[in-house]
Design an enzyme around this catalytic site. Sequence first.
Site, PDB file in Angstrom:
ATOM      1  N   CYS A   1       0.834  -1.205   0.000  1.00 50.38           N
ATOM      2  CA  CYS A   1       0.000   0.000   0.000  1.00 50.38           C
ATOM      3  C   CYS A   1       0.865   1.249   0.000  1.00 50.38           C
ATOM      4  CB  CYS A   1      -0.908  -0.048   1.233  1.00 50.38           C
ATOM      5  SG  CYS A   1      -1.872   1.438   1.500  1.00 50.38           S
TER       6      CYS A   1
ATOM      7  N   CYS B   1      -0.263   4.041   2.316  1.00 53.05           N
ATOM      8  CA  CYS B   1       0.063   3.779   3.724  1.00 53.05           C
ATOM      9  C   CYS B   1       1.546   4.006   3.993  1.00 53.05           C
ATOM     10  CB  CYS B   1      -0.249   2.326   4.092  1.00 53.05           C
ATOM     11  SG  CYS B   1      -1.884   1.774   3.583  1.00 53.05           S
ATOM     12  N   ASP B   2       2.402   3.516   3.102  1.00 55.92           N
ATOM     13  CA  ASP B   2       3.820   3.383   3.458  1.00 55.92           C
ATOM     14  C   ASP B   2       4.774   4.232   2.628  1.00 55.92           C
ATOM     15  OD1 ASP B   2       3.045   1.510   5.331  1.00 55.92           O
ATOM     16  OD2 ASP B   2       3.316  -0.184   3.973  1.00 55.92           O
TER      17      ASP B   2
HETATM   18  P1  FAD Z   1      -9.468  -6.350   7.680  1.00 58.00           P
HETATM   19  O1  FAD Z   1      -8.555  -5.466   8.414  1.00 58.00           O
HETATM   20  O2  FAD Z   1      -8.923  -7.167   6.558  1.00 58.00           O
HETATM   21  O3  FAD Z   1     -10.136  -7.328   8.751  1.00 58.00           O
HETATM   22  C1  FAD Z   1     -11.020  -8.344   8.418  1.00 58.00           C
HETATM   23  C2  FAD Z   1     -10.940  -9.416   9.484  1.00 58.00           C
HETATM   24  O4  FAD Z   1     -12.046 -10.291   9.352  1.00 58.00           O
HETATM   25  C3  FAD Z   1      -9.692 -10.275   9.413  1.00 58.00           C
HETATM   26  O5  FAD Z   1      -9.117 -10.418  10.676  1.00 58.00           O
HETATM   27  C4  FAD Z   1     -10.229 -11.610   8.915  1.00 58.00           C
HETATM   28  O6  FAD Z   1      -9.474 -12.723   9.384  1.00 58.00           O
HETATM   29  C5  FAD Z   1     -11.609 -11.618   9.561  1.00 58.00           C
HETATM   30  N1  FAD Z   1     -12.489 -12.571   8.908  1.00 58.00           N
HETATM   31  C6  FAD Z   1     -12.600 -12.811   7.581  1.00 58.00           C
HETATM   32  N2  FAD Z   1     -13.504 -13.795   7.364  1.00 58.00           N
HETATM   33  C7  FAD Z   1     -13.954 -14.174   8.584  1.00 58.00           C
HETATM   34  C8  FAD Z   1     -14.865 -15.175   9.018  1.00 58.00           C
HETATM   35  N3  FAD Z   1     -15.501 -15.958   8.141  1.00 58.00           N
HETATM   36  N4  FAD Z   1     -15.082 -15.341  10.336  1.00 58.00           N
HETATM   37  C9  FAD Z   1     -14.446 -14.542  11.234  1.00 58.00           C
HETATM   38  N5  FAD Z   1     -13.558 -13.577  10.884  1.00 58.00           N
HETATM   39  C10 FAD Z   1     -13.316 -13.411   9.568  1.00 58.00           C
HETATM   40  N6  FAD Z   1      -4.395   1.382   6.141  1.00 58.00           N
HETATM   41  C11 FAD Z   1      -4.188   2.614   6.659  1.00 58.00           C
HETATM   42  O7  FAD Z   1      -5.145   3.387   6.771  1.00 58.00           O
HETATM   43  N7  FAD Z   1      -2.944   3.009   7.093  1.00 58.00           N
HETATM   44  C12 FAD Z   1      -1.859   2.189   7.036  1.00 58.00           C
HETATM   45  O8  FAD Z   1      -0.748   2.585   7.416  1.00 58.00           O
HETATM   46  C13 FAD Z   1      -2.056   0.871   6.510  1.00 58.00           C
HETATM   47  N8  FAD Z   1      -1.020   0.015   6.448  1.00 58.00           N
HETATM   48  C14 FAD Z   1      -1.246  -1.256   5.992  1.00 58.00           C
HETATM   49  C15 FAD Z   1      -0.181  -2.146   5.986  1.00 58.00           C
HETATM   50  C16 FAD Z   1      -0.364  -3.449   5.566  1.00 58.00           C
HETATM   51  C17 FAD Z   1       0.790  -4.424   5.581  1.00 58.00           C
HETATM   52  C18 FAD Z   1      -1.652  -3.860   5.113  1.00 58.00           C
HETATM   53  C19 FAD Z   1      -1.868  -5.279   4.666  1.00 58.00           C
HETATM   54  C20 FAD Z   1      -2.709  -2.968   5.095  1.00 58.00           C
HETATM   55  C21 FAD Z   1      -2.514  -1.657   5.528  1.00 58.00           C
HETATM   56  N9  FAD Z   1      -3.541  -0.726   5.523  1.00 58.00           N
HETATM   57  C22 FAD Z   1      -3.359   0.519   6.068  1.00 58.00           C
HETATM   58  C23 FAD Z   1      -4.878  -1.060   4.999  1.00 58.00           C
HETATM   59  C24 FAD Z   1      -5.823  -1.406   6.150  1.00 58.00           C
HETATM   60  O9  FAD Z   1      -5.186  -2.334   6.981  1.00 58.00           O
HETATM   61  C25 FAD Z   1      -7.128  -1.963   5.613  1.00 58.00           C
HETATM   62  O10 FAD Z   1      -7.708  -1.029   4.721  1.00 58.00           O
HETATM   63  C26 FAD Z   1      -8.108  -2.234   6.746  1.00 58.00           C
HETATM   64  O11 FAD Z   1      -7.536  -3.093   7.716  1.00 58.00           O
HETATM   65  C27 FAD Z   1      -9.408  -2.859   6.224  1.00 58.00           C
HETATM   66  O12 FAD Z   1     -10.218  -3.101   7.334  1.00 58.00           O
HETATM   67  P2  FAD Z   1     -11.393  -4.166   7.308  1.00 58.00           P
HETATM   68  O13 FAD Z   1     -11.974  -4.120   8.681  1.00 58.00           O
HETATM   69  O14 FAD Z   1     -12.276  -3.949   6.175  1.00 58.00           O
HETATM   70  O15 FAD Z   1     -10.704  -5.590   7.052  1.00 58.00           O
END
Ligand code: FAD
Length: 311
Positions: free
Chosen positions: A136, A139-140
């Site tokens: 990303c 992000c980085d």
């Molecule tokens: P996620 O964070 O992906 O969480 C979804 C969760 O649901 C996961 O834990 C998954 O295991 C769980 N899940 C899925 N299916 C099931 C199921 N069937 N039963 C139970 N649980 C389940 N964004 C920023 O704003 N700033 C940053 O600096 C930044 N750095 C990042 C660095 C990295 C390495 C990565 C990978 C991403 C980064 N991002 C950053 C992006 C940010 O992390 C994502 O946009 C954000 O986490 C998305 O949130 P979410 O809640 O939609 O999903």
Amino acid sequence: MSEIRDVIVIGSGPAGYTAALYAARAQLKPLLFGSSIFVGGALTTTTEVENFPGFPDGVDGPVLMENMRAQAEKFGAEMVDDDIVSVDLTGSVKELTDSQGTVHRAKAVIVATGSGYRKLGLPREDELSGRGVSWCATCDGFFFKGRDIVVVGGGDTAMEEATFLTRFASSVTVVHRRSALRASQVMQNRAFADDKISFAFESEIAEIKEEGGLLSGLVLRDTFTGKTRDLDATGLFIAIGHDPRTELFTGQLELDHEGYLKVDAPSTRTNIPGVFAAGDVVDHTYRQAITAAGTGCAAALDAERYLAALT
Ligand code: FAD
């Protein structure tokens, strides 16, 4: 038979935890399933987060997620570190089955299962995440000032990331397996016109080198001849796509052509009444923690209104 909950949240990222916080403060006693192996979502795989508002000195990704969870728990959200493995969302009472086979029932469900960044599948790729390897640029990118960076991919996202990264990097090399890009013409033109961007076509990353716990260089392989060569770079951005975690909902919730959940934007309503979706499982465009948290909030408010209308 289990009790019928008001709300069950699936997913423990910023979207799920924020939805649980809002639902808990609305006295809906949400139950959140947050995965058995990947609790806390994508931010637990990174170190410093500098763009989540409220933290002028940045915040460690896992710490931010623990705090979000604690804040939701403080208001009565119940967390289960387990996966939902099957769902029946069609009726007015939704049924969700966990990995132990227990069926949980709720009038409303918030889906916040996120999306996975596609990986190259190379040794050291995961271990150097946040230490030179990133998925990303938004992000980085800031951490890569004055460095030589490689972006892998040939689509619009790769071009966008490469162009954005020229703000920080000394040089950006786009590595693409094919002889032509997939990106739209306008994105290609922008990248080709940028003096800081060069291209390695018909090439792939063969090896990620490490020194002192940081990415120290890359080896490229010509996809045609198989010949390898060293490339001086201390940053690798992988932009080869995302896989929204929607398998569970196929056949019930409407997906778009890329497999993301469809919502009736700007609301978080899916095609099934009482089922709402938030965060990266819906979002093609922004994919940030703050936008995921924002739509998580919206999903809880939508669920609250839906439940109020039932009574
Ligand atoms: P996620 O964070 O992906 O969480 C979804 C969760 O649901 C996961 O834990 C998954 O295991 C769980 N899940 C899925 N299916 C099931 C199921 N069937 N039963 C139970 N649980 C389940 N964004 C920023 O704003 N700033 C940053 O600096 C930044 N750095 C990042 C660095 C990295 C390495 C990565 C990978 C991403 C980064 N991002 C950053 C992006 C940010 O992390 C994502 O946009 C954000 O986490 C998305 O949130 P979410 O809640 O939609 O999903």
